[in-house]
Design a protein around this motif. Structure first.
Motif, PDB file in Angstrom:
ATOM      1  N   SER A 126       0.783  -1.118   0.288  1.00 57.54           N
ATOM      2  CA  SER A 126      -0.089   0.094  -0.100  1.00 57.54           C
ATOM      3  C   SER A 126       1.135   0.971   0.471  1.00 57.54           C
ATOM      4  N   VAL A 127       1.852   0.970   0.233  1.00 56.77           N
ATOM      5  CA  VAL A 127       2.793   2.229   0.527  1.00 56.77           C
ATOM      6  C   VAL A 127       3.015   3.103  -1.362  1.00 56.77           C
ATOM      7  N   PHE A 128       2.943   1.856  -2.773  1.00 57.69           N
ATOM      8  CA  PHE A 128       3.109   2.155  -3.410  1.00 57.69           C
ATOM      9  C   PHE A 128       2.630   2.511  -3.895  1.00 57.69           C
ATOM     10  N   HIS A 129       2.531   3.910  -4.857  1.00 57.02           N
ATOM     11  CA  HIS A 129       2.182   4.729  -6.040  1.00 57.02           C
ATOM     12  C   HIS A 129       1.931   4.636  -7.240  1.00 57.02           C
ATOM     13  N   GLU A 130       0.856   4.267  -7.287  1.00 56.99           N
ATOM     14  CA  GLU A 130       0.684   4.108  -9.564  1.00 56.99           C
ATOM     15  C   GLU A 130       1.414   2.836 -10.161  1.00 56.99           C
TER      16      GLU A 130
END
Length: 582
Positions: A126-130
């Motif tokens: 969940s810490v990743f974006h896109e």
């Protein structure tokens, strides 16, 4: 109605097909339900409805629950509340199984079917974006001793529909609703700080690789990778910045270092406003600290931004600060980059002695393999300085020497700069046809690497060259593109120059009043931004416009100038939209 539906579905128009044909072509055999109840309201809210569909990843259950909420919330209000979609999207239908009555319950049920290791991996994702790469997953979500499990757990999450594969496996992503749920679980488990620190550490190392790639032989791949993980690097900078504000020593260095490593990528992609917004508070935090690599890189990045926006004095101060920090820590590559920027600003400000000294230093400090990239760019700028001070042949020879270095290291960015400078020199020597060929080569180089600010500059200079050669259609086409590109990258000076070029085209064609109006719009743009838009490739253009003004009756001129000063670049483009390009 059909064009509005097409816009809502992000279906572009195409020559030779109707709106119905376009929608049918894109939708194809897909199962699609369009509900056009209360038609006027739907059409008015088409953009909001399309945005809701995108935010919910097109999930049938999520869309069904959103439609239920639409009975009491307008689409715009519903869109604003989607940051809390897991709580917002519920159903009161008691006939449904419990796990299908709310979006949260549905995702929670899927989560409960995972084993403990899979749950932990999903939370950390969940810490990743896109999206993310497999390497990023291994570095951020697993300790060294557990990294061997990464591929198997990823495969399991894909198989269970919680992780999506992008392309052929180059990247992976979570649906936004799944990511929101996983982030809640990460917070609940008290894991946020450790995982976000791991995320920031990975993207700090990633950013250093991007810088090496752009300065070395992997330029195109570096820009591609940086673009794919742009959201992740910005998120990492924001996290480190927040930690830095607590006084954390490592974050005070790493936040500006990560941002600074992205300097040339941000320049190539035209992310100047993003960069300035992130850098200013970091430089304020570092103001009283001793010189460091992080602060030096941040100052150099700030200098690049101000150079691109045409704020020469500000830019010179920032390049000088970066140069001083680089020299203080004994880093020749950083000091050379700072000196290069100082030299370029000196050239642009007409301070030729200071420019020469700075560029001599940049060339000396970047020599012997310290930085071939900076060596070649510094020689290119020094060559231009020699040319404009009267040493024409020596200047062109030095730029050709620089171009050979750029080509040896497969450097499209620096090679484009060298070719465009050679084009300027060739233009100044009166060979307009050859200059246009060199500008076309420069444009190809910049398009290869995707450098939008330089593409915008080359379009404008191509316009001045074509105009001098009396190729009016080519000049108009180039200046139009220059306006569009400079607006995209946020360069008011560049936009003003392109507008002035369009005014010069109208003047050449005898459109006196429109030429004066467009020139007034260009001047207003200049005044609002506090930049100067006179161009050395046509130093007489302002005087020609003033002569045209003198030919217009004063009462007519006053009204014309008053109206024209309010013209936006888009309005000017609309004015010239029907002019032929050939």
């Amino acid at each position: 109605m059909l064009p509005t539906v097409g816009v809502a579905l992000d279906i572009t128009e195409a020559h030779g097909r109707t709106a119905l044909d376009a929608i049918a072509t894109v939708v194809g055999d897909a199962r699609v339900l369009l509900v056009l109840d209360n038609l006027e309201q739907v059409l008015d809210a088409a953009e909001d409805i399309a945005a809701i569909c995108r935010r919910l990843d097109g999930l049938p259950l999520a869309l069904e629950l959103a439609a239920a909420r639409a009975r009491i919330l307008e689409p715009a209000a519903l869109l604003q509340r989607l940051d809390h979609a897991l709580d917002l999207l519920t159903s009161g239908d008691r006939d449904l199984p419990l796990r299908q009555r709310t979006l949260r319950a549905t995702i929670s049920w899927s989560y409960s079917l995972l084993d403990a290791n899979e749950q932990r991996t999903l939370r950390r994702c969940s810490v990743f974006h896109e999206g993310w790469t497999l390497e990023a997953l291994e570095r951020v979500c697993f300790d060294d001793a557990e990294r061997f499990r990464a591929l198997d757990e990823l495969d399991s999450l894909v198989e269970k529909g919680l992780v999506r594969v992008v392309g052929r496996g180059e990247r992976y992503t979570l649906l936004e609703t799944v990511r929101a749920f996983a982030a809640e679980q990460l917070h609940a488990g008290g894991e946020v700080e450790a995982v976000r620190n791991a995320h920031a550490a990975h993207f700090l190392a990633f950013s250093a690789g991007i810088e090496r790639g752009i300065f070395g032989t992997g330029q195109r791949d570096a820009v591609r990778r940086a673009l794919a993980d742009n959201a992740n690097t910005l998120t990492a900078i924001e996290w480190l910045s927040a930690v830095a504000r607590t006084g954390d020593e490592a974050a005070l260095e790493n936040a500006p270092l990560l941002a600074g490593n992205l300097d040339w990528y941000w320049h190539i992609r035209g992310l100047h406003f993003t960069g300035r917004t992130l850098l200013r508070p970091l430089l304020d935090l570092a103001a009283e600290r001793p010189p460091s690599r992080g602060r030096a890189r941040a100052w150099l990045t700030a200098g690049m931004i101000s150079t691109t926006t045409g704020e020469w004095e500000r830019s010179l101060d920032e390049w000088t600060a970066g140069h001083a920090d680089g020299a203080a820590i004994g880093d020749d590559a950083l000091a050379a980059e700072g000196a290069m920027g100082m030299g370029y600003c000196g050239l642009s400000l007409g301070r030729m002695d200071a420019s020469r000294a700075a560029l001599d230093e940049a060339i000396a400090k970047s020599a012997n393999g310290v930085s071939d990239f900076m060596q070649a760019i510094s020689k290119t700028i020094q060559g231009m300085r020699l040319f404009v001070t009267g040493e024409l042949d020596a200047g062109m020879a030095l730029v050709r020497d620089a171009l050979a270095i750029h080509e040896r290291i497969a450097d499209n960015e620096g090679g484009g700069i060298a070719k465009s400078f050679l084009a300027q020199m060739t233009f100044a020597k009166g060979d307009h046809e050859r200059a246009l060929e060199l500008y076309a080569d420069a444009l190809t180089a910049f398009e290869t690497v995707g450098d939008r600010p330089e593409i915008a500059r080359v379009h404008c200079e191509t316009g001045w060259t074509a105009l001098a050669g009396e190729n009016i259609p080519a000049a108009r086409k180039a200046f139009r593109r220059g306006v569009l590109m400079n607006e995209e990258v946020g360069s008011p000076r560049g936009t003003g120059l392109a507008l002035l070029g369009l005014a010069a085209v109208d003047a050449a064609e005898g459109r006196t009043e429109r030429a004066v109006a467009i020139a007034a719009a260009a001047q207003a743009q200049s005044d609002r931004a506090g930049v100067v838009i006179a161009h050395p490739m046509d130093p007489g253009v302002v005087q020609r416009i003033e002569a045209l003004q003198a030919s217009i009756p004063q009462s007519t001129l006053d009204g014309l100038l008053a109206e024209a000063s309010a013209l936006t670049p888009a309005a000017v483009l609309a004015l010239v939209a029907n002019d032929g390009d050939s």
